[in-house]
Enzyme design. Structure first.
Site, PDB file in Angstrom:
ATOM      1  N   CYS A 133     -14.866 -27.605   5.938  1.00  0.00           N
ATOM      2  CA  CYS A 133     -13.570 -26.933   5.822  1.00  0.00           C
ATOM      3  C   CYS A 133     -12.432 -27.924   6.076  1.00  0.00           C
ATOM      4  O   CYS A 133     -12.474 -28.723   7.005  1.00  0.00           O
ATOM      5  CB  CYS A 133     -13.496 -25.766   6.799  1.00  0.00           C
ATOM      6  SG  CYS A 133     -11.949 -24.856   6.678  1.00  0.00           S
ATOM      7  N   ASP A 161      -1.711   8.535  -3.391  1.00  0.00           N
ATOM      8  CA  ASP A 161      -2.970   9.176  -3.774  1.00  0.00           C
ATOM      9  C   ASP A 161      -3.566   9.904  -2.589  1.00  0.00           C
ATOM     10  O   ASP A 161      -3.236   9.600  -1.442  1.00  0.00           O
ATOM     11  CB  ASP A 161      -3.971   8.125  -4.275  1.00  0.00           C
ATOM     12  CG  ASP A 161      -4.286   7.080  -3.200  1.00  0.00           C
ATOM     13  OD1 ASP A 161      -3.377   6.752  -2.405  1.00  0.00           O
ATOM     14  OD2 ASP A 161      -5.426   6.587  -3.155  1.00  0.00           O
ATOM     15  N   ASP A 181      -8.160  -7.028  -1.089  1.00  0.00           N
ATOM     16  CA  ASP A 181      -7.462  -7.156   0.197  1.00  0.00           C
ATOM     17  C   ASP A 181      -8.389  -6.616   1.265  1.00  0.00           C
ATOM     18  O   ASP A 181      -9.209  -5.738   0.989  1.00  0.00           O
ATOM     19  CB  ASP A 181      -6.171  -6.325   0.229  1.00  0.00           C
ATOM     20  CG  ASP A 181      -6.455  -4.872   0.534  1.00  0.00           C
ATOM     21  OD1 ASP A 181      -6.915  -4.161  -0.378  1.00  0.00           O
ATOM     22  OD2 ASP A 181      -6.275  -4.450   1.696  1.00  0.00           O
ATOM     23  N   CYS A 212     -10.091 -26.796  11.601  1.00  0.00           N
ATOM     24  CA  CYS A 212     -11.349 -27.554  11.502  1.00  0.00           C
ATOM     25  C   CYS A 212     -11.120 -29.061  11.528  1.00  0.00           C
ATOM     26  O   CYS A 212     -11.956 -29.811  12.017  1.00  0.00           O
ATOM     27  CB  CYS A 212     -12.101 -27.159  10.225  1.00  0.00           C
ATOM     28  SG  CYS A 212     -12.826 -25.524  10.344  1.00  0.00           S
ATOM     29  N   GLN A 241      -9.390   7.570  -8.112  1.00  0.00           N
ATOM     30  CA  GLN A 241     -10.163   8.207  -7.044  1.00  0.00           C
ATOM     31  C   GLN A 241     -11.378   8.886  -7.668  1.00  0.00           C
ATOM     32  O   GLN A 241     -11.779   8.516  -8.763  1.00  0.00           O
ATOM     33  CB  GLN A 241      -9.258   9.190  -6.276  1.00  0.00           C
ATOM     34  CG  GLN A 241      -8.191   8.506  -5.424  1.00  0.00           C
ATOM     35  CD  GLN A 241      -8.764   7.784  -4.205  1.00  0.00           C
ATOM     36  OE1 GLN A 241      -9.943   7.904  -3.872  1.00  0.00           O
ATOM     37  NE2 GLN A 241      -7.926   6.999  -3.528  1.00  0.00           N
ATOM     38  N   ASP A 260       0.868  -1.148   0.000  1.00  0.00           N
ATOM     39  CA  ASP A 260       0.000   0.000   0.000  1.00  0.00           C
ATOM     40  C   ASP A 260       0.926   1.225   0.000  1.00  0.00           C
ATOM     41  O   ASP A 260       1.963   1.197   0.641  1.00  0.00           O
ATOM     42  CB  ASP A 260      -0.782  -0.100   1.322  1.00  0.00           C
ATOM     43  CG  ASP A 260      -1.963   0.811   1.360  1.00  0.00           C
ATOM     44  OD1 ASP A 260      -1.813   1.962   0.936  1.00  0.00           O
ATOM     45  OD2 ASP A 260      -3.011   0.369   1.827  1.00  0.00           O
ATOM     46  N   SER A 261       0.553   2.295  -0.710  1.00  0.00           N
ATOM     47  CA  SER A 261       1.463   3.439  -0.822  1.00  0.00           C
ATOM     48  C   SER A 261       1.647   4.189   0.487  1.00  0.00           C
ATOM     49  O   SER A 261       2.578   4.958   0.644  1.00  0.00           O
ATOM     50  CB  SER A 261       0.923   4.426  -1.852  1.00  0.00           C
ATOM     51  OG  SER A 261      -0.242   5.042  -1.350  1.00  0.00           O
ATOM     52  N   GLY A 262       0.738   3.996   1.411  1.00  0.00           N
ATOM     53  CA  GLY A 262       0.811   4.754   2.655  1.00  0.00           C
ATOM     54  C   GLY A 262      -0.100   5.963   2.636  1.00  0.00           C
ATOM     55  O   GLY A 262      -0.368   6.555   3.676  1.00  0.00           O
ATOM     56  N   GLY A 263      -0.572   6.348   1.463  1.00  0.00           N
ATOM     57  CA  GLY A 263      -1.457   7.503   1.356  1.00  0.00           C
ATOM     58  C   GLY A 263      -2.637   7.377   2.299  1.00  0.00           C
ATOM     59  O   GLY A 263      -2.920   8.266   3.106  1.00  0.00           O
ATOM     60  N   HIS A 280      -8.135 -20.580  10.162  1.00  0.00           N
ATOM     61  CA  HIS A 280      -9.421 -20.948   9.564  1.00  0.00           C
ATOM     62  C   HIS A 280      -9.954 -19.847   8.638  1.00  0.00           C
ATOM     63  O   HIS A 280     -10.348 -20.123   7.508  1.00  0.00           O
ATOM     64  CB  HIS A 280     -10.470 -21.274  10.623  1.00  0.00           C
ATOM     65  CG  HIS A 280     -11.843 -21.347  10.029  1.00  0.00           C
ATOM     66  ND1 HIS A 280     -12.267 -22.437   9.303  1.00  0.00           N
ATOM     67  CD2 HIS A 280     -12.843 -20.421   9.958  1.00  0.00           C
ATOM     68  CE1 HIS A 280     -13.480 -22.195   8.829  1.00  0.00           C
ATOM     69  NE2 HIS A 280     -13.852 -20.979   9.211  1.00  0.00           N
ATOM     70  N   GLY A 290     -10.570   4.668  -2.403  1.00  0.00           N
ATOM     71  CA  GLY A 290     -11.502   5.621  -1.816  1.00  0.00           C
ATOM     72  C   GLY A 290     -12.910   5.090  -1.641  1.00  0.00           C
ATOM     73  O   GLY A 290     -13.846   5.858  -1.462  1.00  0.00           O
ATOM     74  N   CYS A 335      -9.270 -27.000   6.691  1.00  0.00           N
ATOM     75  CA  CYS A 335      -8.117 -26.351   7.328  1.00  0.00           C
ATOM     76  C   CYS A 335      -7.678 -27.135   8.568  1.00  0.00           C
ATOM     77  O   CYS A 335      -8.434 -27.953   9.104  1.00  0.00           O
ATOM     78  CB  CYS A 335      -8.444 -24.898   7.683  1.00  0.00           C
ATOM     79  SG  CYS A 335      -9.275 -24.658   9.259  1.00  0.00           S
TER      80      CYS A 335
END
Ligand SMILES: [Zn+2]
Length: 387
Positions: free
Chosen positions: A301, A144, A263, A306, A186, A90-93, A332, A213, A303
């Site tokens: 599941c 941004d 994400d 589970c 944006q 992530d750019s940090g903006g 999980h 945004g 995993c």
């Protein structure tokens, strides 16, 4: 140059492959959030075993602590964090605007104080690209301005112009040919500004395009309207990334609209709050009704959690504040999300995505925590920042 190889399309939904310096990513993909370079309460080995190919790390957090130069000195994020899959930063903006205090937005960048120790910092588009290259990300994001919700037309319009100028500077600042740089569309909740932002960024020819945004407290219908507005404009041969979303129903909806990458901190953060995803929606493991429940979180599941533990045991760990509870719950929830993505990809591959979509919509329930956990209303800013 195309940066996504499309294997199949059904309606707007796309099955593709994004090739990075650290492996191939099949899309649509969900990227677990590893704010500090690690997905909280997991290890890279767990993620690898689950088939995770890409994680997201936050440039803002790593820049402040331990510092991007230190990460670089330690061999870059992959070596430093023991993760050989792909990393998107992530750019940090977003964090500068949501976490930084006493910030001042200027043409050349943003002045802000660290949320950790109050120290003063200045981030420019050039600096943000340098930070991400120092970290060693495979996919970097442009700096941004994420306008707050709601913002006036005039404010948003100026913000779009600034974001475009910053995007151009980010593109010029990029030194490493082995990494990708994505532009961020944006434009708040104004159709014409979204179109303008997308148009300007497309002209600059980025390696991929994010829609930013969104999910900042607006009604969902408006959010999807904005996605619909831009997604068809975006070049077909570049990955499309919807930032900071979301719940399983959002991801299924986004994939149907042609989004390739997602994400969100939801699966990991919810896991640490005892909120676990199942085929029938979410359950809250602390609930008294699970005290003698011998069944796993989700019968189907596969995993580790589970296959090994009952709801009764997981409830015991959670109410005892046992730290392993975070680990087992997170395993999980990430597995659940990854499995959902595999199901989506398989459906597109087989040309049965629409059938899957209708079945999913019919069966999926929000779950037990819907009202207790109101992160969509006004607090959604924190969704993307904490991992
Ligand atoms: Zn499971």
């Amino acid at each position: 140059m195309n940066t996504i190889a499309l294997l199949k399309q059904e309606g707007h939904a796309r099955l593709g492959i994004v090739r990075t310096g650290h492996g191939e990513i099949e899309t649509p993909v969900f990227m677990p959030v590893g704010t500090q370079g690690i997905v909280k309460a997991t290890s890279p080995r767990d993620l690898k075993n689950m088939g995770i190919k890409v994680i997201l790390a936050n440039a803002y957090h790593l820049y402040l602590r331990p510092g991007d130069h230190l990460v670089r000195e330690m061999g870059g994020i992959h070596r430093f964090a023991g993760w050989d899959g792909a990393v998107l930063t992530d750019s940090g903006g977003y964090q500068v605007f949501s976490l930084g205090v006493l910030r001042e937005i200027r043409e050349d960048g943003v002045l802000f104080q660290s949320h950790i120790d109050g120290s003063r910092h200045f981030l420019s588009p050039e600096k943000v690209v340098e930070v991400q290259e120092n970290i060693g990300a495979d996919i970097c994001m442009c700096f941004d301005e994420c306008a707050p919700y709601p913002s006036s037309y005039e404010y948003t319009s100026n913000s779009v112009d600034l974001t475009s100028r910053w995007a151009e500077r980010c593109k010029n600042a990029k030194k490493n040919d082995g990494t990708m740089l994505f532009g961020i569309v944006q434009g708040g909740f104004y159709r014409d500004l979204r179109l303008k932002s997308a148009e300007e960024l497309i002209k600059m020819d980025f390696d991929g395009y994010a829609v930013g945004g969104l999910s900042v407290g607006e009604p969902k219908s408006i959010m999807w309207e904005m996605v619909d507005t831009v997604v068809d404009m975006l070049p077909k041969d570049k990955p499309r990334y919807l930032m900071g979303l979301g719940f399983p129903e959002d991801i299924v909806e986004g994939a149907r609209k042609g989004i390739d990458m997602f994400d969100c901190v939801i699966p990991t953060r919810h896991a640490r709050n005892g909120s676990l995803f199942t085929r029938n929606g979410r359950i809250n493991i602390k609930h008294a009704k699970y005290v003698k429940d011998e069944s796993p979180i989700d019968e189907q599941c596969q995993c580790y959690t589970c296959r090994t533990f009952s709801r009764a045991y997981l409830r015991h760990l959670f109410v005892s504040h046992e730290i392993s509870s975070y680990y087992l719950n997170t395993i999980h929830n990430i597995f659940f999300y990854n499995n959902l993505m595999q199901t989506i990809r398989e459906a597109i591959r087989e040309g049965s995505f629409e059938t899957f979509y209708e079945a999913f919509k019919g069966e999926w329930k929000g779950g037990e925590l819907q009202d207790e956990y109101s992160i969509r209303d006004g607090h959604s800013g924190s969704i993307r920042t904490g991992g």
